[in-house]
Design a protein around this motif. Structure first.
Motif, mmCIF file in Angstrom:
data_model
loop_
_atom_site.group_PDB
_atom_site.id
_atom_site.type_symbol
_atom_site.label_atom_id
_atom_site.label_comp_id
_atom_site.label_asym_id
_atom_site.label_seq_id
_atom_site.Cartn_x
_atom_site.Cartn_y
_atom_site.Cartn_z
ATOM 1 N N CYS A 29 -2.166 11.505 -1.316
ATOM 2 C CA CYS A 29 -2.389 11.910 0.494
ATOM 3 C C CYS A 29 -3.344 11.563 1.320
ATOM 4 O O CYS A 29 -3.175 11.798 2.657
ATOM 5 N N GLY A 30 -4.017 9.990 0.794
ATOM 6 C CA GLY A 30 -4.516 9.511 1.833
ATOM 7 C C GLY A 30 -6.033 9.953 2.518
ATOM 8 O O GLY A 30 -6.368 9.881 3.883
ATOM 9 N N ILE A 36 1.000 -0.915 0.177
ATOM 10 C CA ILE A 36 -0.267 -0.142 0.065
ATOM 11 C C ILE A 36 0.855 1.394 0.217
ATOM 12 O O ILE A 36 1.928 1.736 1.226
ATOM 13 N N PRO A 37 0.279 2.576 -0.827
ATOM 14 C CA PRO A 37 1.598 3.781 -1.281
ATOM 15 C C PRO A 37 1.387 3.813 -0.066
ATOM 16 O O PRO A 37 0.440 4.254 0.521
ATOM 17 N N SER A 38 2.407 5.087 0.414
ATOM 18 C CA SER A 38 2.829 5.584 1.765
ATOM 19 C C SER A 38 1.630 6.354 1.442
ATOM 20 O O SER A 38 1.898 7.262 0.167
ATOM 21 N N PRO A 39 0.937 7.715 2.342
ATOM 22 C CA PRO A 39 0.250 9.088 2.890
ATOM 23 C C PRO A 39 1.087 9.816 1.633
ATOM 24 O O PRO A 39 2.696 9.704 2.694
ATOM 25 N N ILE A 40 0.849 10.401 0.793
ATOM 26 C CA ILE A 40 1.996 11.812 0.736
ATOM 27 C C ILE A 40 2.184 13.127 1.955
ATOM 28 O O ILE A 40 1.012 13.185 1.900
ATOM 29 N N ARG A 41 2.882 13.249 2.248
ATOM 30 C CA ARG A 41 2.916 14.257 3.900
ATOM 31 C C ARG A 41 3.594 15.772 3.546
ATOM 32 O O ARG A 41 4.042 16.367 4.036
ATOM 33 N N ALA A 42 4.709 15.240 2.187
ATOM 34 C CA ALA A 42 5.049 16.557 1.697
ATOM 35 C C ALA A 42 5.565 16.416 0.694
ATOM 36 O O ALA A 42 5.341 15.580 -0.144
#
Length: 218
Positions: free
Chosen positions: A217-218, A6-12
């Protein structure tokens, strides 16, 4: 049964500057051509294309091998940089770029600038943009290895306290995109010219705003 991670949510969001945030490449090219001409180097259109996104030291080394310059790398780069800084007020933002910065800020995403340019140019561009949402900027002098090496983007992730996979990169050049992919980050290629050929990227777009940022971004 093999499951896709599962791709990590984008935080930056990590931004390249020249050609991505700022429509500065024509100015860099024009000034470089004029300075090189003064030292006996006539740059072709192919020469200019090959310099896109490449650091000064690599450009100088290639040209110096072809025909030695009468000045060293630092004097040559300082001459080009001084002319660019004197004209930075004439450089316009890339269309849509600043609106994207504002939209990402509204989402609460951290943002920073990661350039292959020298500190003198980066600081001039940062002053010209005058945007409060960037946490910091990284210039070529801040790392041992510039793009396409992953070091600049990995340094940015460390400075933000984030894993590389939590960062998305927006780049206009193949050199920068290679750096971002090698760092393990979501890589978005936003070229100014459709003829530019990229290696593997995650998204090749005409407008980064068209991506599904809610999903990313989840």
């Amino acid at each position: 049964m093999v499951r896709n991670p599962i791709p990590s949510p984008i935080r930056a969001i990590l931004w390249d500057i020249d050609g991505t945030l700022m429509d500065s490449e024509p100015w860099h090219q024009q000034i470089t051509v004029e300075v090189c001409r003064g030292y006996g180097h006539e740059l072709s259109d192919e020469d200019c294309r090959s310099m896109h996104g490449v650091a000064f030291r690599e450009i100088y080394a290639a040209l110096h091998a072809r025909r030695p310059f009468p000045i060293d790398l630092h004097a040559w780069a300082d001459e080009i940089n001084a002319q660019y800084v004197a004209n930075v007020h004439r450089v316009r933002p890339r269309e849509g770029a600043f609106a994207l910065v504002e939209a990402f800020a509204a989402r609460g995403l951290a943002q920073a600038c990661v350039s292959n340019g020298g500190r003198m140019i980066v600081d001039a561009n940062m002053r010209a943009m005058s945007i409060p949402h960037f946490r910091f900027s990284i210039a070529r002098e801040d790392v041992a290895n510039g793009k396409p090496h992953p070091e600049p983007y990995l340094l940015a992730a460390r400075m933000l306290g984030l894993a590389p996979e939590a960062c998305a990169v927006i780049e206009d050049s193949p050199t920068g995109a290679r750096s971002a992919k090698a760092a393990g980050m979501l890589t978005i290629a936003w070229p100014q010219h459709p003829a530019v050929v990229f290696d593997t990227v995650d998204h090749l777009v005409e407008d980064p705003a068209s991506l599904d940022w809610d999903a990313l971004c989840g």
